[in-house]
Design a protein around this motif. Sequence first.
Motif, PDB file in Angstrom:
ATOM      1  N   UNK A  90     -10.631   1.884 -19.985  1.00  9.85           N
ATOM      2  CA  UNK A  90      -9.769   2.363 -18.841  1.00  9.85           C
ATOM      3  C   UNK A  90      -9.525   2.196 -17.211  1.00  9.85           C
ATOM      4  N   UNK A  91     -11.406   2.970 -16.916  1.00  7.94           N
ATOM      5  CA  UNK A  91     -11.431   2.757 -15.592  1.00  7.94           C
ATOM      6  C   UNK A  91     -11.950   1.853 -15.030  1.00  7.94           C
ATOM      7  N   UNK A  92     -11.901   0.604 -16.029  1.00  2.09           N
ATOM      8  CA  UNK A  92     -12.282  -0.810 -15.014  1.00  2.09           C
ATOM      9  C   UNK A  92     -10.982  -1.294 -15.460  1.00  2.09           C
ATOM     10  N   UNK A  93      -9.579  -1.610 -15.864  1.00  2.29           N
ATOM     11  CA  UNK A  93      -8.354  -1.902 -15.677  1.00  2.29           C
ATOM     12  C   UNK A  93      -8.003  -1.321 -14.852  1.00  2.29           C
ATOM     13  N   UNK A  94      -8.451   0.165 -14.259  1.00  2.00           N
ATOM     14  CA  UNK A  94      -7.570   1.046 -13.488  1.00  2.00           C
ATOM     15  C   UNK A  94      -8.190   0.390 -12.019  1.00  2.00           C
ATOM     16  N   UNK A  95      -9.741   0.216 -11.586  1.00  4.19           N
ATOM     17  CA  UNK A  95      -9.935  -0.397 -10.844  1.00  4.19           C
ATOM     18  C   UNK A  95      -9.272  -1.732 -10.278  1.00  4.19           C
ATOM     19  N   UNK A  96      -9.932  -2.862 -11.259  1.00  2.00           N
ATOM     20  CA  UNK A  96      -9.198  -4.037 -11.685  1.00  2.00           C
ATOM     21  C   UNK A  96      -7.503  -3.804 -11.428  1.00  2.00           C
ATOM     22  N   UNK A  97      -6.531  -3.193 -11.020  1.00  2.00           N
ATOM     23  CA  UNK A  97      -5.455  -2.953 -10.806  1.00  2.00           C
ATOM     24  C   UNK A  97      -5.340  -2.517  -8.800  1.00  2.00           C
ATOM     25  N   UNK A  98      -5.798  -1.007  -8.606  1.00  2.00           N
ATOM     26  CA  UNK A  98      -5.999  -1.139  -7.532  1.00  2.00           C
ATOM     27  C   UNK A  98      -6.761  -2.367  -6.510  1.00  2.00           C
ATOM     28  N   UNK A  99      -7.657  -3.084  -6.921  1.00  2.00           N
ATOM     29  CA  UNK A  99      -8.184  -4.566  -6.012  1.00  2.00           C
ATOM     30  C   UNK A  99      -7.240  -4.924  -6.207  1.00  2.00           C
ATOM     31  N   UNK A 100      -6.643  -5.505  -7.317  1.00  2.00           N
ATOM     32  CA  UNK A 100      -4.926  -6.457  -6.564  1.00  2.00           C
ATOM     33  C   UNK A 100      -4.396  -6.274  -5.731  1.00  2.00           C
ATOM     34  N   UNK A 101      -3.661  -4.967  -6.226  1.00  2.00           N
ATOM     35  CA  UNK A 101      -3.061  -3.825  -5.164  1.00  2.00           C
ATOM     36  C   UNK A 101      -3.013  -4.240  -3.861  1.00  2.00           C
ATOM     37  N   UNK A 102      -4.537  -2.909  -3.859  1.00  2.00           N
ATOM     38  CA  UNK A 102      -5.193  -3.509  -2.483  1.00  2.00           C
ATOM     39  C   UNK A 102      -5.025  -5.130  -1.301  1.00  2.00           C
ATOM     40  N   UNK A 103      -5.224  -6.193  -2.266  1.00  2.00           N
ATOM     41  CA  UNK A 103      -5.591  -7.054  -2.060  1.00  2.00           C
ATOM     42  C   UNK A 103      -3.671  -7.964  -1.404  1.00  2.00           C
ATOM     43  N   UNK A 104      -2.752  -7.486  -1.979  1.00  2.00           N
ATOM     44  CA  UNK A 104      -1.590  -7.669  -1.737  1.00  2.00           C
ATOM     45  C   UNK A 104      -1.158  -7.319  -0.543  1.00  2.00           C
ATOM     46  N   UNK A 105      -1.440  -5.736  -0.784  1.00  2.00           N
ATOM     47  CA  UNK A 105      -1.326  -5.184   1.143  1.00  2.00           C
ATOM     48  C   UNK A 105      -2.430  -5.605   2.160  1.00  2.00           C
ATOM     49  N   UNK A 106      -3.216  -6.788   1.882  1.00  2.00           N
ATOM     50  CA  UNK A 106      -4.164  -7.704   3.182  1.00  2.00           C
ATOM     51  C   UNK A 106      -4.947  -5.993   3.119  1.00  2.00           C
ATOM     52  N   UNK A 107      -5.738  -5.423   2.277  1.00  2.00           N
ATOM     53  CA  UNK A 107      -6.517  -4.800   2.624  1.00  2.00           C
ATOM     54  C   UNK A 107      -7.804  -5.870   2.832  1.00  2.00           C
ATOM     55  N   UNK A 108      -9.173  -5.462   3.390  1.00  2.00           N
ATOM     56  CA  UNK A 108     -10.187  -6.002   3.821  1.00  2.00           C
ATOM     57  C   UNK A 108     -11.285  -5.705   2.543  1.00  2.00           C
ATOM     58  N   UNK A 109     -11.470  -4.415   2.475  1.00  2.00           N
ATOM     59  CA  UNK A 109     -11.729  -4.068   1.131  1.00  2.00           C
ATOM     60  C   UNK A 109     -11.457  -2.150   0.788  1.00  2.00           C
ATOM     61  N   UNK A 110     -12.218  -2.083  -0.091  1.00  2.00           N
ATOM     62  CA  UNK A 110     -11.696  -0.451  -1.310  1.00  2.00           C
ATOM     63  C   UNK A 110     -12.805   0.595  -0.482  1.00  2.00           C
ATOM     64  N   UNK A 111     -12.422   2.061  -0.264  1.00  2.00           N
ATOM     65  CA  UNK A 111     -13.505   2.697  -0.425  1.00  2.00           C
ATOM     66  C   UNK A 111     -13.185   3.806  -0.775  1.00  2.00           C
ATOM     67  N   UNK A 112     -13.944   4.592  -1.210  1.00  2.00           N
ATOM     68  CA  UNK A 112     -13.921   6.228  -2.051  1.00  2.00           C
ATOM     69  C   UNK A 112     -15.263   6.975  -1.262  1.00  2.00           C
ATOM     70  N   UNK A 113     -15.457   7.996  -1.966  1.00  2.00           N
ATOM     71  CA  UNK A 113     -16.146   9.253  -1.749  1.00  2.00           C
ATOM     72  C   UNK A 113     -16.027   9.796  -3.267  1.00  2.00           C
ATOM     73  N   UNK A 114     -16.664  10.235  -3.845  1.00  2.00           N
ATOM     74  CA  UNK A 114     -16.977  11.210  -4.799  1.00  2.00           C
ATOM     75  C   UNK A 114     -18.292  12.657  -4.418  1.00  2.00           C
ATOM     76  N   UNK A 115     -18.145  12.778  -5.000  1.00  2.00           N
ATOM     77  CA  UNK A 115     -18.974  14.426  -4.924  1.00  2.00           C
ATOM     78  C   UNK A 115     -19.781  14.139  -5.363  1.00  2.00           C
TER      79      UNK A 115
END
Length: 143
Positions: A90-115
């Motif tokens: 599910x996490x892999x599928x979730x991230x694929x959704x995020x990448x496609x959604x970000x690309x649809x908004x013309x984002x150049x990259x995805x970033x994050x913070x983790x503890x």
Amino acid sequence: MAIQYSIIPSQEILTIIPLLYKINSEKVSVEILKERTLEMVSQNYECLGIYDGTSLIGICGMWFQTRHYAGKSCEVDHVIIDESYRSQGIGNDMMEFVYKHAASKKCNWVELNTYVHNFPSHKFYNNQGFAAYGYHFVKDITK
């Protein structure tokens, strides 16, 4: 039933509160979480909901902004998948959704913070192709 992924409409954003409270390391009250979440939706924030039927089993917040070093970007925030659904892809599928959604908004990259102590997330994000570029420092100026 198949797992479904969709952006939670802003009028339904408070449905994330029970899952958000689970990962709330500082245990901010539910009332404050609700107040802040409602404010966030007015600040280029969206939340991906992961559903098994009508049950919300996971969330992934996304902040959209333009950064001087990256251009338009999507910052992933407060990711949680219910424990009973983990290690099922599910996490892999979730991230694929995020990448496609970000690309649809013309984002150049995805970033994050983790503890720093969340080693399972480090492994997951490394496997997703993320690289650690720096440290995220915070200072509480209310004390």
